[in-house]
Each structure stands twice: as structure tokens, then as C-alpha cells.
Design a protein around this motif. Structure first.
Motif, PDB file in Angstrom:
ATOM      1  N   GLU A   1      44.955  27.584  22.371  1.00 43.81           N
ATOM      2  CA  GLU A   1      43.612  28.006  21.934  1.00 43.81           C
ATOM      3  C   GLU A   1      42.586  27.736  23.031  1.00 43.81           C
ATOM      4  OE1 GLU A   1      42.332  28.049  17.611  1.00 43.81           O
ATOM      5  OE2 GLU A   1      43.390  26.144  17.771  1.00 43.81           O
ATOM      6  N   GLU A   2      41.560  28.575  23.033  1.00 43.68           N
ATOM      7  CA  GLU A   2      40.427  28.402  23.955  1.00 43.68           C
ATOM      8  C   GLU A   2      39.436  27.443  23.291  1.00 43.68           C
ATOM      9  OE1 GLU A   2      40.406  30.269  26.777  1.00 43.68           O
ATOM     10  OE2 GLU A   2      38.386  30.029  27.540  1.00 43.68           O
ATOM     11  N   ILE A   3      39.107  26.339  23.938  1.00 45.16           N
ATOM     12  CA  ILE A   3      38.090  25.432  23.383  1.00 45.16           C
ATOM     13  C   ILE A   3      37.017  25.182  24.435  1.00 45.16           C
ATOM     14  CG2 ILE A   3      39.748  24.329  21.823  1.00 45.16           C
ATOM     15  CD1 ILE A   3      39.594  21.854  23.642  1.00 45.16           C
ATOM     16  N   GLU A   4      35.944  24.535  24.000  1.00 48.76           N
ATOM     17  CA  GLU A   4      34.802  24.328  24.893  1.00 48.76           C
ATOM     18  C   GLU A   4      34.325  22.884  24.803  1.00 48.76           C
ATOM     19  OE1 GLU A   4      30.812  26.874  25.297  1.00 48.76           O
ATOM     20  OE2 GLU A   4      32.274  27.753  23.960  1.00 48.76           O
ATOM     21  N   PHE A   5      34.018  22.284  25.929  1.00 50.25           N
ATOM     22  CA  PHE A   5      33.296  21.010  25.946  1.00 50.25           C
ATOM     23  C   PHE A   5      31.822  21.344  26.189  1.00 50.25           C
ATOM     24  CE2 PHE A   5      37.084  18.468  27.907  1.00 50.25           C
ATOM     25  CZ  PHE A   5      37.713  18.447  26.668  1.00 50.25           C
ATOM     26  N   ILE A   6      30.938  20.796  25.353  1.00 47.19           N
ATOM     27  CA  ILE A   6      29.506  21.005  25.609  1.00 47.19           C
ATOM     28  C   ILE A   6      28.830  19.654  25.876  1.00 47.19           C
ATOM     29  CG2 ILE A   6      29.467  23.105  24.212  1.00 47.19           C
ATOM     30  CD1 ILE A   6      27.688  21.447  22.224  1.00 47.19           C
ATOM     31  N   PHE A   7      27.815  19.694  26.737  1.00 49.59           N
ATOM     32  CA  PHE A   7      27.153  18.467  27.213  1.00 49.59           C
ATOM     33  C   PHE A   7      25.632  18.650  27.143  1.00 49.59           C
ATOM     34  CE2 PHE A   7      31.250  18.807  29.353  1.00 49.59           C
ATOM     35  CZ  PHE A   7      31.815  17.588  28.995  1.00 49.59           C
ATOM     36  N   PRO A   8      24.880  17.540  27.254  1.00 50.13           N
ATOM     37  CA  PRO A   8      23.417  17.660  27.228  1.00 50.13           C
ATOM     38  C   PRO A   8      22.881  18.680  28.237  1.00 50.13           C
ATOM     39  CG  PRO A   8      24.043  15.375  26.963  1.00 50.13           C
ATOM     40  CD  PRO A   8      25.306  16.129  27.228  1.00 50.13           C
ATOM     41  N   ASP A   9      23.478  18.739  29.416  1.00 44.03           N
ATOM     42  CA  ASP A   9      23.092  19.761  30.395  1.00 44.03           C
ATOM     43  C   ASP A   9      24.027  20.965  30.209  1.00 44.03           C
ATOM     44  OD1 ASP A   9      22.596  21.397  32.502  1.00 44.03           O
ATOM     45  OD2 ASP A   9      22.850  19.855  34.059  1.00 44.03           O
ATOM     46  N   GLN A  10      23.488  22.048  29.673  1.00 44.43           N
ATOM     47  CA  GLN A  10      24.312  23.213  29.301  1.00 44.43           C
ATOM     48  C   GLN A  10      25.080  23.778  30.489  1.00 44.43           C
ATOM     49  OE1 GLN A  10      23.354  26.551  30.204  1.00 44.43           O
ATOM     50  NE2 GLN A  10      25.083  27.503  29.097  1.00 44.43           N
ATOM     51  N   LYS A  11      24.531  23.597  31.703  1.00 45.68           N
ATOM     52  CA  LYS A  11      25.210  24.145  32.893  1.00 45.68           C
ATOM     53  C   LYS A  11      26.556  23.442  33.147  1.00 45.68           C
ATOM     54  CE  LYS A  11      21.415  24.061  35.710  1.00 45.68           C
ATOM     55  NZ  LYS A  11      20.411  23.665  34.749  1.00 45.68           N
ATOM     56  N   LYS A  12      26.732  22.275  32.538  1.00 44.58           N
ATOM     57  CA  LYS A  12      27.992  21.524  32.718  1.00 44.58           C
ATOM     58  C   LYS A  12      29.038  21.881  31.661  1.00 44.58           C
ATOM     59  CE  LYS A  12      26.361  18.789  36.067  1.00 44.58           C
ATOM     60  NZ  LYS A  12      25.402  17.733  35.857  1.00 44.58           N
ATOM     61  N   ASP A  13      28.693  22.708  30.683  1.00 39.27           N
ATOM     62  CA  ASP A  13      29.662  23.093  29.642  1.00 39.27           C
ATOM     63  C   ASP A  13      30.886  23.736  30.298  1.00 39.27           C
ATOM     64  OD1 ASP A  13      27.703  22.317  27.909  1.00 39.27           O
ATOM     65  OD2 ASP A  13      27.438  24.258  26.924  1.00 39.27           O
ATOM     66  N   ILE A  14      32.060  23.452  29.740  1.00 39.66           N
ATOM     67  CA  ILE A  14      33.250  24.127  30.286  1.00 39.66           C
ATOM     68  C   ILE A  14      34.126  24.620  29.137  1.00 39.66           C
ATOM     69  CG2 ILE A  14      33.424  22.971  32.511  1.00 39.66           C
ATOM     70  CD1 ILE A  14      35.382  21.028  31.336  1.00 39.66           C
ATOM     71  N   SER A  15      34.776  25.751  29.360  1.00 44.09           N
ATOM     72  CA  SER A  15      35.744  26.230  28.366  1.00 44.09           C
ATOM     73  C   SER A  15      37.090  26.404  29.055  1.00 44.09           C
ATOM     74  CB  SER A  15      35.267  27.532  27.722  1.00 44.09           C
ATOM     75  OG  SER A  15      34.983  28.473  28.694  1.00 44.09           O
ATOM     76  N   PHE A  16      38.156  26.182  28.309  1.00 44.85           N
ATOM     77  CA  PHE A  16      39.496  26.243  28.894  1.00 44.85           C
ATOM     78  C   PHE A  16      40.526  26.431  27.782  1.00 44.85           C
ATOM     79  CE2 PHE A  16      38.421  21.950  27.865  1.00 44.85           C
ATOM     80  CZ  PHE A  16      39.568  21.407  27.316  1.00 44.85           C
ATOM     81  N   THR A  17      41.718  26.814  28.189  1.00 41.27           N
ATOM     82  CA  THR A  17      42.817  26.977  27.235  1.00 41.27           C
ATOM     83  C   THR A  17      43.582  25.653  27.123  1.00 41.27           C
ATOM     84  OG1 THR A  17      43.004  29.259  27.947  1.00 41.27           O
ATOM     85  CG2 THR A  17      44.863  28.364  26.706  1.00 41.27           C
ATOM     86  N   VAL A  18      43.851  25.246  25.889  1.00 40.22           N
ATOM     87  CA  VAL A  18      44.553  23.976  25.675  1.00 40.22           C
ATOM     88  C   VAL A  18      46.024  24.150  26.045  1.00 40.22           C
ATOM     89  CG1 VAL A  18      45.178  22.199  23.988  1.00 40.22           C
ATOM     90  CG2 VAL A  18      43.003  23.438  23.751  1.00 40.22           C
ATOM     91  N   GLN A  19      46.486  23.332  27.003  1.00 33.43           N
ATOM     92  CA  GLN A  19      47.879  23.491  27.442  1.00 33.43           C
ATOM     93  C   GLN A  19      48.757  22.296  27.081  1.00 33.43           C
ATOM     94  OE1 GLN A  19      47.222  24.606  31.516  1.00 33.43           O
ATOM     95  NE2 GLN A  19      47.235  26.762  30.963  1.00 33.43           N
ATOM     96  N   GLU A  20      48.144  21.131  26.944  1.00 29.70           N
ATOM     97  CA  GLU A  20      48.909  19.944  26.538  1.00 29.70           C
ATOM     98  C   GLU A  20      48.023  19.089  25.629  1.00 29.70           C
ATOM     99  OE1 GLU A  20      51.306  18.649  30.498  1.00 29.70           O
ATOM    100  OE2 GLU A  20      49.216  19.297  30.701  1.00 29.70           O
ATOM    101  N   ILE A  21      48.627  18.525  24.596  1.00 31.55           N
ATOM    102  CA  ILE A  21      47.904  17.578  23.723  1.00 31.55           C
ATOM    103  C   ILE A  21      48.814  16.372  23.509  1.00 31.55           C
ATOM    104  CG2 ILE A  21      46.681  17.256  21.532  1.00 31.55           C
ATOM    105  CD1 ILE A  21      46.792  20.283  21.090  1.00 31.55           C
ATOM    106  N   TRP A  22      48.229  15.170  23.586  1.00 32.17           N
ATOM    107  CA  TRP A  22      48.988  13.950  23.271  1.00 32.17           C
ATOM    108  C   TRP A  22      48.289  13.235  22.120  1.00 32.17           C
ATOM    109  CZ3 TRP A  22      48.002  15.511  28.271  1.00 32.17           C
ATOM    110  CH2 TRP A  22      49.130  15.776  29.070  1.00 32.17           C
ATOM    111  N   ASP A  23      49.084  12.643  21.233  1.00 29.34           N
ATOM    112  CA  ASP A  23      48.469  11.821  20.190  1.00 29.34           C
ATOM    113  C   ASP A  23      48.106  10.458  20.785  1.00 29.34           C
ATOM    114  OD1 ASP A  23      50.739  10.223  20.194  1.00 29.34           O
ATOM    115  OD2 ASP A  23      51.577  11.079  18.354  1.00 29.34           O
ATOM    116  N   ALA A  24      47.537   9.574  19.954  1.00 27.37           N
ATOM    117  CA  ALA A  24      47.043   8.292  20.477  1.00 27.37           C
ATOM    118  C   ALA A  24      48.162   7.420  21.030  1.00 27.37           C
ATOM    119  CB  ALA A  24      46.287   7.554  19.372  1.00 27.37           C
ATOM    120  N   ASP A  25      49.419   7.691  20.590  1.00 22.22           N
ATOM    121  CA  ASP A  25      50.557   6.903  21.095  1.00 22.22           C
ATOM    122  C   ASP A  25      51.207   7.532  22.323  1.00 22.22           C
ATOM    123  OD1 ASP A  25      50.285   5.076  18.992  1.00 22.22           O
ATOM    124  OD2 ASP A  25      51.368   6.425  17.648  1.00 22.22           O
ATOM    125  N   GLY A  26      50.641   8.639  22.782  1.00 25.80           N
ATOM    126  CA  GLY A  26      51.168   9.271  23.983  1.00 25.80           C
ATOM    127  C   GLY A  26      52.259  10.303  23.720  1.00 25.80           C
TER     128      GLY A  26
END
Ligand code: SF4
Length: 399
Positions: A343-368
């Protein structure tokens, strides 16, 4: 500079508002505010919230804006004394009785007159000014021409106006629909929003037969107001010398607070550079909202303020969670909603110019462990090779 005043329904939303550009926030304790269904802040949290705001050179205003009945009065003195002690920056009040008590029990705290008091003329402003109010939060039901007259005739008092968020079909909150249908009093913070419901008619002798009250094939929403959005009027509002602009939404998410605070902060800061704020006009559509209206800004005419077709929210984006920390190119996220590999997701930040979007390629749970999708209320890691700013939120497009 006109103040950006953002909603803080709880401590997390308060911090988000400050981090995303608010100059001040408004919040409530667990009693006497008009959003009883919001989690609001405990007394311990209120003390911490004042310290947090003041350490960031920001202000915090506390709503005490119910219409009090006799039974509400007993606990007010100690609460007002507490707010006086922790040095909140203002009390937001609508009830003249509470106003009197605030002057007695919280004498060091300035008073802002709530929009709930329905101040609609310069004489009403004068009245509250003579009583000692520092600021008037103008009724939403004013035209801009009326606001300009008030500004001209009352140059000494601070004026605040709502620029974004839900509206009532009645003069803000002066409405008994919720008390009538649910025994939940809107004027004591407990509105169940029956103005958004779709209505039908039942004749007493035929309880099984429903008569459709039909405006058209889409149904009938007799009382359903659109959401206010004055983003395109911010330059005029700033030029008029309005001291503070307010975003409604203490019941909404931290994401909602972040996106709108950032948008209006930029709209005020770059009011003379329209090319810099165009991107934020799109951002307004990325929070959950009803159809937008400019309300009564142009004329006192409710025709365009209501949506008689449907009352559901428009949701184009989903709030997925917030970034907790970034370490060794791994981003730790508190997850609020599911997202999956690919899926395509986005990180947004106080400075909008720093926002980034990317495709999720790997996910780890809290235990790795590698996982294919996230579950709400868990923590996960994503890989990221870029340097990320602080205070990021995560979202995805859903339509
Ligand atoms: S029922 Fe609707 S119009 Fe009435 S107070 Fe609640 S939100 Fe406002």
C-alpha cells in the motif's frame, strides 16, 4: 500576527496542535465544558498541559461554557480556584452566572466570552467589555460586514472568530433537539447531534406505517448544517485585525487537528502569497468533513449552510497512526488502523514540504517478526533511509 487557536480534546491532541503550529489551544476539564463526550483533561493533565504550553511559549484557554443550572454551581468555586492556581491563560465562558463566579474565584485569569453567548452586535460586545471580558468569540452567525463594524466600533477588545468546523442549525448550541430526543442537553456539553438524522413521520394510530418526508429522492435532512470553511477568506480576516481564528473539533482526531492547524497557520503566515498556500486548500479535503460552506460570511442567508441530501462525512484519507521514534533507519509507529504490504502511505510533518509518500515494502512487529499487515493498537517498525523530522503522523488515501 493573528493567533491560530486549535482544539485540544485530550493531551495528545494538545501536543499535536502545538507541534503543528498552533499559537494557542482550547481545552476543557472533565466538567463544565461543552464537549462532555470528548475525553477532555483531568486536573493532573490540566496542570501538565499549562506547563507544556507555557514551556513552548503558547497559550491555553479552558472552556467553562455550559449554561449552568443551580446544581452545577456547587463545584464551580473550587474548580475555578484550581484554574486560577495553575495559571491558565483564559477562561471561555458563556453564562453570566459563571462569569460572575470566575471574577470572584479566578480573579487573575482573563475571560473570553464564548460563541455560545451569541454575541452578534457591537453593543453586545460593549456590554461584555464593560463587565471586564478581555476577548469576544463572535457568533458564527455574523456576516463579515457586521464583523468589520464591530471591529471599528470596539477597537480595544480582542475579537476571535471560528473559521473551520461543524456548525449548528441553531444559533450555536441554542437548541433543544438533543435534550428532547435523548435527554442529552447540548448546553451542558452532551449533544447527540440529532440535527444530522434523517426524519420520517409516523401517525399515532398507525405506528407501523412510516410516512417518508421527502424533499427529493435522496431523503430529507431538515436540520443538517454543512461544515464551515473560511480558508479562502483568511487574508480578509487577517487584514480586518481579527486577533484570533479558531478551528472547531475537540472530538476529532489528532490527525484532524494537525492537518487543519498546519493549513491555517500557513494561510495566515503567507496570506499575501497565494502560491504558497494553494497546497493547503487540498489538505482541507484530506480530513473527515461534511460539505464545506462559508457560512454567513457573505450574507445572512442560511440557504447555503445546510445539506439536505445526506449527513455522512466525506473521508478521502485515513489516519493510520503516529511516529513514535526513528532509530537506525527504523521508524517505530503507534498503529491506529490497518495497512498492508504494497500500500501507498504518507508521513506528514509540521513542515508540509517534508511530507513523504512511499509504498510499504516491509513491516516488522514490535518483536522483530515480519508481518504482512498491521493491527490497530499495536506498534510496528517500517524501514526508512531518509532523515525524518520530529512529530510525524501516518495516513493513506482511501478514495
Ligand atoms: S443538535 Fe445539532 S444544532 Fe442542536 S446543538 Fe446539537 S449540533 Fe447544534
Amino acid at each position: 500576527m493573528t493567533e491560530i487557536l486549535a482544539p485540544a480534546g485530550n493531551f495528545e491532541k494538545l501536543k499535536t496542535a502545538i507541534n503543528f503550529g498552533a499559537d494557542a489551544v482550547y481545552a476543557a476539564g472533565r466538567s463544565f465544558g461543552l464537549r462532555a463526550k470528548s475525553s477532555n483533561l483531568s486536573q493532573t493533565e490540566l496542570s501538565a498541559a499549562v506547563q507544556f504550553c507555557h514551556s513552548h511559549q503558547k497559550k491555553i484557554y479552558i472552556t467553562v461554557n455550559i449554561f449552568a443550572h443551580n446544581s452545577d454551581l456547587q463545584k464551580l468555586p473550587s474548580y475555578l480556584q484550581f484554574l486560577n492556581e495553575i495559571k491558565v491563560d483564559a477562561l471561555i465562558i458563556s453564562d453570566p452566572g459563571i462569569f460572575l463566579m470566575a471574577q470572584q474565584y479566578a480573579p487573575d485569569i482573563p475571560i473570553h466570552i464564548s460563541t455560545q453567548a451569541n454575541v452578534t452586535s457591537y453593543k453586545a460586545v460593549e456590554f461584555w467589555q464593560r463587565q471586564g471580558a478581555k476577548r469576544i468569540i463572535l457568533a458564527r452567525e455574523l456576516t463579515f460586514a457586521e464583523i468589520l463594524t464591530i471591529r471599528e466600533k470596539c477597537p480595544e477588545i480582542e475579537l476571535e472568530m471560528f473559521v473551520h468546523g461543524a456548525m449548528c442549525m441553531a444559533y450555536s448550541g441554542r437548541c433543544l433537539l438533543s435534550a428532547f430526543f435523548n435527554r442529552r442537553d447540548a448546553n451542558r456539553g452532551n449533544c447527540s447531534q440529532p440535527c444530522r438524522w434523517q426524519y420520517e413521520l409516523i401517525e399515532k394510530q398507525r405506528p407501523d406505517q412510516r410516512f417518508f418526508v421527502e424533499e427529493d429522492e435522496k431523503g430529507t435532512y431538515l436540520f443538517n448544517s454543512k461544515d464551515l470553511c473560511l480558508f479562502d477568506q483568511i487574508k480578509k480576516i487577517k487584514t480586518a485585525g481579527i486577533d484570533s481564528i479558531k478551528i472547531e473539533g475537540r472530538m476529532k482526531s489528532a490527525y484532524y487537528t494537525a492537518v487543519l492547524t498546519r493549513a491555517y497557520k500557513n494561510a495566515i503566515t503567507f496570506a499575501d502569497q497565494p502560491e504558497k498556500i494553494a497546497v493547503f486548500r487540498d489538505e482541507l479535503k484530506k480530513v473527515s468533513h461534511r460539505k464545506y460552506t462559508e457560512g454567513f460570511f457573505h450574507r445572512f442567508d442560511a440557504t447555503d449552510t445546510q445539506n439536505h441530501e445526506e449527513s455522512s462525512y466525506i473521508r478521502n484519507y485515513q489516519y493510520l497512526g503516529k511516529i513514535v521514534k526513528v532509530k537506525n533507519k527504523l521508524v517505530l509507529i503507534d498503529v491506529l488502523a490497518k495497512f498492508s504490504l504494497g500500500e501507498e502511505i504518507e508521513f506528514i510533518f509540521p513542515d508540509q514540504k517534508k511530507d513523504i509518500s512511499f509504498t510499504v515494502q516491509e513491516i516488522w512487529d514490535a518483536d522483530g517478526n515480519e508481518i504482512e499487515f498491521t493491527k490497530p493498537n499495536t506498534q510496528i517498525y517500517l524501514k526508512n533511509s531518509q532523515k525524518l523530522p520530529a512529530f510525524g503522523l501516518v495516513r493513506k488515501k482511501i478514495s
